[in-house]
Every structure is written in C-alpha cells, then in structure tokens.
Design a protein around this motif. Structure first.
Motif, mmCIF file in Angstrom:
data_model
loop_
_atom_site.group_PDB
_atom_site.id
_atom_site.type_symbol
_atom_site.label_atom_id
_atom_site.label_comp_id
_atom_site.label_asym_id
_atom_site.label_seq_id
_atom_site.Cartn_x
_atom_site.Cartn_y
_atom_site.Cartn_z
ATOM 1 N N LEU A 117 -58.510 -25.367 -26.927
ATOM 2 C CA LEU A 117 -58.530 -24.502 -25.764
ATOM 3 C C LEU A 117 -59.924 -23.910 -25.623
ATOM 4 O O LEU A 117 -60.423 -23.269 -26.549
ATOM 5 C CB LEU A 117 -57.505 -23.374 -25.910
ATOM 6 C CG LEU A 117 -57.434 -22.386 -24.741
ATOM 7 C CD1 LEU A 117 -56.938 -23.080 -23.480
ATOM 8 C CD2 LEU A 117 -56.544 -21.195 -25.097
ATOM 9 N N ASP A 147 -47.583 -21.569 -26.745
ATOM 10 C CA ASP A 147 -48.663 -22.408 -26.219
ATOM 11 C C ASP A 147 -49.838 -22.442 -27.189
ATOM 12 O O ASP A 147 -50.444 -23.495 -27.419
ATOM 13 C CB ASP A 147 -49.142 -21.882 -24.856
ATOM 14 C CG ASP A 147 -48.049 -21.892 -23.805
ATOM 15 O OD1 ASP A 147 -47.318 -22.891 -23.738
ATOM 16 O OD2 ASP A 147 -47.933 -20.900 -23.069
ATOM 17 N N ILE A 148 -50.169 -21.292 -27.743
ATOM 18 C CA ILE A 148 -51.286 -21.215 -28.686
ATOM 19 C C ILE A 148 -50.990 -22.045 -29.931
ATOM 20 O O ILE A 148 -51.889 -22.666 -30.515
ATOM 21 C CB ILE A 148 -51.580 -19.750 -29.056
ATOM 22 C CG1 ILE A 148 -51.882 -18.943 -27.795
ATOM 23 C CG2 ILE A 148 -52.745 -19.659 -30.033
ATOM 24 C CD1 ILE A 148 -52.955 -19.548 -26.891
ATOM 25 N N VAL A 172 -53.935 -13.380 -26.681
ATOM 26 C CA VAL A 172 -54.078 -14.795 -27.036
ATOM 27 C C VAL A 172 -54.834 -14.938 -28.356
ATOM 28 O O VAL A 172 -54.440 -15.704 -29.245
ATOM 29 C CB VAL A 172 -54.791 -15.563 -25.909
ATOM 30 C CG1 VAL A 172 -55.317 -16.910 -26.398
ATOM 31 C CG2 VAL A 172 -53.850 -15.765 -24.724
ATOM 32 N N SER A 204 -51.040 -16.656 -18.321
ATOM 33 C CA SER A 204 -49.841 -17.498 -18.380
ATOM 34 C C SER A 204 -49.568 -18.045 -19.777
ATOM 35 O O SER A 204 -48.495 -18.597 -20.028
ATOM 36 C CB SER A 204 -49.978 -18.673 -17.403
ATOM 37 O OG SER A 204 -50.926 -19.622 -17.886
ATOM 38 N N LEU A 205 -50.525 -17.891 -20.680
ATOM 39 C CA LEU A 205 -50.377 -18.450 -22.026
ATOM 40 C C LEU A 205 -49.417 -17.614 -22.861
ATOM 41 O O LEU A 205 -49.450 -16.374 -22.831
ATOM 42 C CB LEU A 205 -51.734 -18.535 -22.714
ATOM 43 C CG LEU A 205 -52.708 -19.565 -22.127
ATOM 44 C CD1 LEU A 205 -54.108 -19.337 -22.666
ATOM 45 C CD2 LEU A 205 -52.235 -20.990 -22.437
ATOM 46 N N GLU A 206 -48.568 -18.298 -23.613
ATOM 47 C CA GLU A 206 -47.618 -17.638 -24.491
ATOM 48 C C GLU A 206 -47.895 -18.023 -25.937
ATOM 49 O O GLU A 206 -48.683 -18.938 -26.214
ATOM 50 C CB GLU A 206 -46.190 -18.024 -24.099
ATOM 51 C CG GLU A 206 -45.826 -17.629 -22.674
ATOM 52 C CD GLU A 206 -44.414 -18.047 -22.305
ATOM 53 O OE1 GLU A 206 -43.689 -18.590 -23.173
ATOM 54 O OE2 GLU A 206 -44.025 -17.841 -21.138
ATOM 55 N N ILE A 225 -56.393 -23.097 -16.590
ATOM 56 C CA ILE A 225 -55.186 -22.350 -16.929
ATOM 57 C C ILE A 225 -55.492 -20.857 -16.816
ATOM 58 O O ILE A 225 -56.580 -20.403 -17.174
ATOM 59 C CB ILE A 225 -54.755 -22.688 -18.364
ATOM 60 C CG1 ILE A 225 -54.402 -24.167 -18.493
ATOM 61 C CG2 ILE A 225 -53.592 -21.811 -18.815
ATOM 62 C CD1 ILE A 225 -54.267 -24.633 -19.932
ATOM 63 N N ALA A 245 -59.342 -22.376 -19.917
ATOM 64 C CA ALA A 245 -58.617 -21.199 -19.447
ATOM 65 C C ALA A 245 -59.604 -20.118 -19.038
ATOM 66 O O ALA A 245 -60.648 -19.938 -19.677
ATOM 67 C CB ALA A 245 -57.682 -20.672 -20.531
ATOM 68 N N TYR A 255 -52.322 -25.623 -29.903
ATOM 69 C CA TYR A 255 -53.751 -25.903 -29.987
ATOM 70 C C TYR A 255 -54.211 -25.913 -31.447
ATOM 71 O O TYR A 255 -53.710 -25.155 -32.276
ATOM 72 C CB TYR A 255 -54.559 -24.859 -29.203
ATOM 73 C CG TYR A 255 -54.384 -24.981 -27.710
ATOM 74 C CD1 TYR A 255 -55.021 -25.987 -26.991
ATOM 75 C CD2 TYR A 255 -53.548 -24.105 -27.018
ATOM 76 C CE1 TYR A 255 -54.841 -26.115 -25.622
ATOM 77 C CE2 TYR A 255 -53.368 -24.216 -25.649
ATOM 78 C CZ TYR A 255 -54.015 -25.228 -24.958
ATOM 79 O OH TYR A 255 -53.829 -25.353 -23.601
#
Length: 246
Positions: free
Chosen positions: A4, A108-109, A136, A103-105, A99, A47, A112
């Motif tokens: 990311l 999601d992390i 994040v 919106s990242l949860e 992105i 992002a 990566y």
C-alpha cells in the motif's frame, strides 16, 4: 505480495505568511519505488486522504529544478528522469482512482505485506491531520507490518500515539528531510513545521547524510526511512529486502 502506497492529495501548502504555495507529491519519491516494487512482482495500491487523485509537484518534473535536489557530482540525467517520471505518472491508473484512506479497515491492512508513505511538501498539509490514516498505521504496527517513509512522508507518523499516549517510534533511529535541506528551498522560514525538529522533539534518534541531497536510508526494527528524493531508490531497495524477510 501487495504494497500500500500512501500519498498526499494536497495540491497546495498553506505557508506561515498565508501563501497557498503550489505543491503536491514529489515525482521521484513515487515513481522510483513504484517501478522497483512492480518489477519485483508486487501489486501496488495507492491511497490518499479522501480518495482524491494526487497532484504532482510541478517542480519535481522540471529538469531545470532537478539538478538542485541531487548531490553535487551525481550524473546529470535530469531530462531523461523528468520524462520518465511524467510517463509513469500518466500511465499509472492507481493515481487516477486511489483508495480513500477512510475506507480502509483492519482486515484490509492485513492483506498488505507492507506500507510505504511517499513524500512531497504537500504531505505536511494532510497526512498528519488525518485520524483515519493514523488508525491505518496503528493497525499496521499492531500487525507487525514493515513500514517505509521518505522525505516528508514521515509527517504521517507525527500524530501516532500508543495506548499510553506515547509516540510509538520514540527511541528509533531514523532519517528524514533535513533542516539544512529545508533552508535551501524557496519556502525556508515559512513552513508550518520542520520535520527534523518535530521528529527529534518526539524522541527520534535523527541522523542524516554528511552533505545535503545525498542518499541516506536507516532501518530500525520494522521502520525504514529515507532522507530526501535522491534516497528513493535505496529506500525502495532496502524496503524490498525487509519485505522478503517477512
């Protein structure tokens, strides 16, 4: 593997004298690592705060300016480099539809393998002010993800605190854009913050190259830091080594 890349979405930087100074992301700090990451077989997502398409700092694609932001005696490849930066930026779809950090949860992390924060003076304007970006990065730290930042990308780290209110990188060796380098920009004395001073105040063991604009990279635990645009290549190569070690 997936990386990311976090970038500033600011096109201007509000200076202390009130000027809205044209700014954005620094081309070399995105393009050079992006090419190395993808060449190594990594998928790269981009992002930004608000999911806004990032704006390139025009001085970072101006060959006449690039000669001032590399070490004395380094090869003059400014024309070719500027053209390559423009080519990659224009042909990278992730830059057109990034992105939204918001919106990242946490899950999601977890997908990566590492997070890289690109730089540019524009980063001062939005990265340290985003609560969502701070979250994040807290998730990434909790999941023991390798992190890398270059130049002013370190501003993303400034607002981080742990459960006891301490800066999680206190005592870490790191580098970042130096005060000496700030003093030779056209924004000297007008910037909202001096990154070297802020990192030192928070407890970083700051270090830098012997001469301004020289490449300098530091690794301490899961954090890899690069000093300036010219450090982008060494930073990306070092980060790839860290990712390979898991």
């Amino acid at each position: 593997m997936k990386i990311l890349v976090v970038m500033t979405a600011k096109a201007t930087l509000h200076l202390l004298d009130g000027e809205q100074h044209p700014s954005g992301f620094w081309a070399e700090e995105f393009v050079v690592p992006y090419k190395l990451f993808t060449a190594a077989g990594h998928t790269v997502d981009v992002a930004t705060v608000g999911g806004e398409a990032p704006t390139v700092d025009l001085t970072s694609i101006d060959p006449g300016n690039l000669r001032f932001v590399r070490p004395q005696g380094s090869p003059d490849e400014d024309e070719a480099n500027a053209a390559e930066y423009v080519r990659v930026i224009e042909n990278t779809p992730q830059l057109k539809h990034p992105i939204a950090v918001e919106s990242l949860e946490e899950k999601d992390i977890a997908d990566y393998d590492g997070i890289y924060v690109s730089g540019g003076h524009g980063a001062i304007g939005d990265l340290p002010k985003s609560d969502e970006l701070a979250q994040v990065l807290r998730w990434a730290i909790a999941q023991d993800k390798p992190l890398a930042t270059v130049c002013h990308g370190h501003t993303a780290l400034l607002a981080l605190r742990d459960g006891e209110g301490r800066w999680p990188f206190e005592g870490y060796r790191m580098t970042a854009f130096s005060h000496d380098e700030e003093l030779v920009t056209n924004m000297a004395g007008r910037l909202p913050l001096i990154l070297e001073a802020e990192l030192t105040r928070l407890g970083a063991r700051y270090e830098k190259a012997e001469a301004i604009w020289d490449s300098h990279v530091v690794v301490d635990r899961r954090l890899t830091t690069g000093q300036n645009p010219y450090s982008s290549k060494a930073l990306a190569e070092t980060f790839l080594q860290e990712l390979a070690q898991g």
